[in-house]
Design a protein around this motif. Structure first.
Motif, PDB file in Angstrom:
ATOM      1  N   MET A 117       0.835  -1.184   0.000  1.00  0.00           N
ATOM      2  CA  MET A 117       0.000   0.000   0.000  1.00  0.00           C
ATOM      3  C   MET A 117       0.876   1.243   0.000  1.00  0.00           C
ATOM      4  SD  MET A 117      -3.334  -0.649   2.433  1.00  0.00           S
ATOM      5  CE  MET A 117      -2.473  -0.223   3.882  1.00  0.00           C
ATOM      6  N   LYS A 118       0.417   2.255  -0.707  1.00  0.00           N
ATOM      7  CA  LYS A 118       1.102   3.526  -0.684  1.00  0.00           C
ATOM      8  C   LYS A 118       0.819   4.218   0.645  1.00  0.00           C
ATOM      9  CE  LYS A 118       1.225   4.592  -5.572  1.00  0.00           C
ATOM     10  NZ  LYS A 118       0.839   5.582  -6.598  1.00  0.00           N
ATOM     11  N   SER A 119       1.809   4.843   1.191  1.00  0.00           N
ATOM     12  CA  SER A 119       1.599   5.555   2.450  1.00  0.00           C
ATOM     13  C   SER A 119       1.065   6.953   2.171  1.00  0.00           C
ATOM     14  CB  SER A 119       2.905   5.627   3.240  1.00  0.00           C
ATOM     15  OG  SER A 119       3.860   6.350   2.488  1.00  0.00           O
ATOM     16  N   GLY A 120       0.216   7.424   3.075  1.00  0.00           N
ATOM     17  CA  GLY A 120      -0.289   8.787   2.992  1.00  0.00           C
ATOM     18  C   GLY A 120      -1.522   8.981   2.123  1.00  0.00           C
ATOM     19  N   ILE A 121      -2.070   7.917   1.509  1.00  0.00           N
ATOM     20  CA  ILE A 121      -3.253   8.098   0.656  1.00  0.00           C
ATOM     21  C   ILE A 121      -4.527   7.560   1.295  1.00  0.00           C
ATOM     22  CG2 ILE A 121      -1.890   8.077  -1.451  1.00  0.00           C
ATOM     23  CD1 ILE A 121      -2.968   5.229  -1.951  1.00  0.00           C
TER      24      ILE A 121
ATOM     25  N   PRO B 103      -7.318   7.227   4.466  1.00  0.00           N
ATOM     26  CA  PRO B 103      -7.790   8.044   5.593  1.00  0.00           C
ATOM     27  C   PRO B 103      -7.366   7.456   6.937  1.00  0.00           C
ATOM     28  CG  PRO B 103      -9.635   6.996   4.463  1.00  0.00           C
ATOM     29  CD  PRO B 103      -8.408   6.647   3.719  1.00  0.00           C
ATOM     30  N   GLU B 104      -7.215   8.325   7.903  1.00  0.00           N
ATOM     31  CA  GLU B 104      -6.775   7.919   9.236  1.00  0.00           C
ATOM     32  C   GLU B 104      -7.919   7.888  10.249  1.00  0.00           C
ATOM     33  OE1 GLU B 104      -3.351   7.684  10.332  1.00  0.00           O
ATOM     34  OE2 GLU B 104      -2.545   7.895   8.313  1.00  0.00           O
ATOM     35  N   ASN B 105      -9.103   8.406   9.871  1.00  0.00           N
ATOM     36  CA  ASN B 105     -10.170   8.593  10.855  1.00  0.00           C
ATOM     37  C   ASN B 105     -11.230   7.482  10.809  1.00  0.00           C
ATOM     38  OD1 ASN B 105     -11.092   9.406   8.357  1.00  0.00           O
ATOM     39  ND2 ASN B 105     -12.292  11.116   9.129  1.00  0.00           N
TER      40      ASN B 105
END
Length: 86
Positions: free
Chosen positions: A1-5, A7-9
């Protein structure tokens, strides 16, 4: 997986099938305005028109939708043909 793409919520959200009232809880990022209390815990609520608990493919129950009496017209024509063959 690409990091930063992604959602974190992610949080627990209640999904309610409005056709039969079935409710299940899953993790989601969807924004909602309504909440529901389930077992003393408040969850954001997402209303669904159909889910696996009400979809005919999963339940095995087909609903006959009659538009403008077309099924009745067909049955009347079929009955007349069966009577004429006897």
């Amino acid at each position: 997986m690409k990091s930063g793409i992604h959602p974190e919520n992610y949080r627990p959200v209640a999904f309610r099938d409005m056709s039969n009232g079935d409710t299940f809880i899953s993790r989601s990022t969807v924004n909602t305005r309504e909440t529901v209390d389930i077992d003393g815990v408040t969850y954001p609520l997402v209303k669904l028109e159909i889910s696996n608990s009400s979809h005919p493919f999963y339940t095995g129950k087909q609903k006959l939708v009659d538009s403008a009496g077309r099924v009745d017209k067909f049955m009347n024509r079929y009955a007349k043909r069966m009577e004429s063959k006897k």
